[in-house]
Design a protein around this motif. Sequence first.
Motif, PDB file in Angstrom:
ATOM      1  N   TRP A  61       0.819  -1.211   0.000  1.00  0.00           N
ATOM      2  CA  TRP A  61       0.000   0.000   0.000  1.00  0.00           C
ATOM      3  C   TRP A  61       0.853   1.261   0.000  1.00  0.00           C
ATOM      4  CZ3 TRP A  61      -4.664  -0.970  -1.394  1.00  0.00           C
ATOM      5  CH2 TRP A  61      -5.204  -2.228  -1.125  1.00  0.00           C
ATOM      6  N   ASP A  62       2.148   1.112   0.193  1.00  0.00           N
ATOM      7  CA  ASP A  62       3.063   2.229  -0.005  1.00  0.00           C
ATOM      8  C   ASP A  62       3.348   2.423  -1.488  1.00  0.00           C
ATOM      9  OD1 ASP A  62       4.943   4.216   0.292  1.00  0.00           O
ATOM     10  OD2 ASP A  62       6.538   2.884   0.946  1.00  0.00           O
ATOM     11  N   ARG A  63       3.430   1.323  -2.225  1.00  0.00           N
ATOM     12  CA  ARG A  63       3.822   1.398  -3.634  1.00  0.00           C
ATOM     13  C   ARG A  63       2.647   1.610  -4.578  1.00  0.00           C
ATOM     14  NH1 ARG A  63       8.273  -3.175  -3.231  1.00  0.00           N
ATOM     15  NH2 ARG A  63      10.098  -1.836  -2.968  1.00  0.00           N
ATOM     16  N   LEU A  64       1.500   1.053  -4.288  1.00  0.00           N
ATOM     17  CA  LEU A  64       0.363   1.179  -5.199  1.00  0.00           C
ATOM     18  C   LEU A  64       0.022   2.633  -5.516  1.00  0.00           C
ATOM     19  CD1 LEU A  64      -2.223  -1.616  -4.283  1.00  0.00           C
ATOM     20  CD2 LEU A  64      -1.117  -1.220  -6.493  1.00  0.00           C
ATOM     21  N   PRO A  65      -0.100   3.516  -4.520  1.00  0.00           N
ATOM     22  CA  PRO A  65      -0.421   4.921  -4.867  1.00  0.00           C
ATOM     23  C   PRO A  65       0.676   5.592  -5.679  1.00  0.00           C
ATOM     24  CG  PRO A  65      -0.804   4.482  -2.526  1.00  0.00           C
ATOM     25  CD  PRO A  65      -0.051   3.330  -3.062  1.00  0.00           C
TER      26      PRO A  65
END
Length: 299
Positions: free
Chosen positions: A125-129
């Motif tokens: 969820w750090d990388r998806l955005p």
Amino acid sequence: MKTTISAALSRSGRYLTGGGAVYLAAITLAASGVGPVARDSTGPELSPVRRPAPMARRPERGGRPFNLAFALVGLAGAIRLASPRRPRFSQATEAGLWCVALGLVGTAMGSTWYHLAPSNASLVWDRLPMTLVFAGVLGTAIAQRVGNDAGRLSLALLVPLGIASVAYWKVTGDLSLYAALQLGGIGGLLLLMLLTRKGNDSIPWAWVLGWYALAKVAEFADQAIFDATHHLIAGHTLKHLLAAAAGAAALWPLRVATDDSDQASSVRATPSRPAARPRAACWRAASRSSSGRRRPAPA
């Protein structure tokens, strides 16, 4: 007929230029030899050169308060995009700017969670955005420099590709596709700046590239910056601030406020010219006036 053919060739050239920029970026990535990149859940972003230092020496949790920069820039961009008093862009450009703004807000939340509880689960969820931000920046640039249709197509391809790159890393542990998305975005944006005309593009892409390049330098020089500042600030912390500055540069044109009512009032205040009388009516009036005159009496 000649004009129609010229217009069609011009449109084709614009689409080929945009597509060529993206394909050249992909070729550049392939030639750079980005191989499988492993990722430790406590290491820095994209660190294939060296193993991450222990958490005691690299206080990544220091990045938590600086995630606020992402949140502030993203929220400001979203508020301006929702405002009726802002510059108007094409549909693809505005969709791309929404991706940038919302992606920055999501990055602030995801990065905060990851720094509070570092793990592969929180790192997703750090990388998806961030992939949403990358897709939004490149899609906006294509829409501004190539055309609205090309921008919409780019966003439709890049957003799912970003999600797929994170899913691929989660399953295989290989970051190469995620790295290619980042580096390909930089290469594609640079090629667009070199191969297309600015035209009415008001987004300062040179500043976007400059701030992001500095962010990557701070990322890879993380430990060196931490040691050079006597453990005052780490490169990872600077990376957050510099990356937020790159996002702010992409959203910069939204700061201008416009007022449609002022434009309307200025239009209404402009005095209208009297309608021109038809030529036939003028001739009839002139003939009537000449026939009604009395001829002077002969001397």
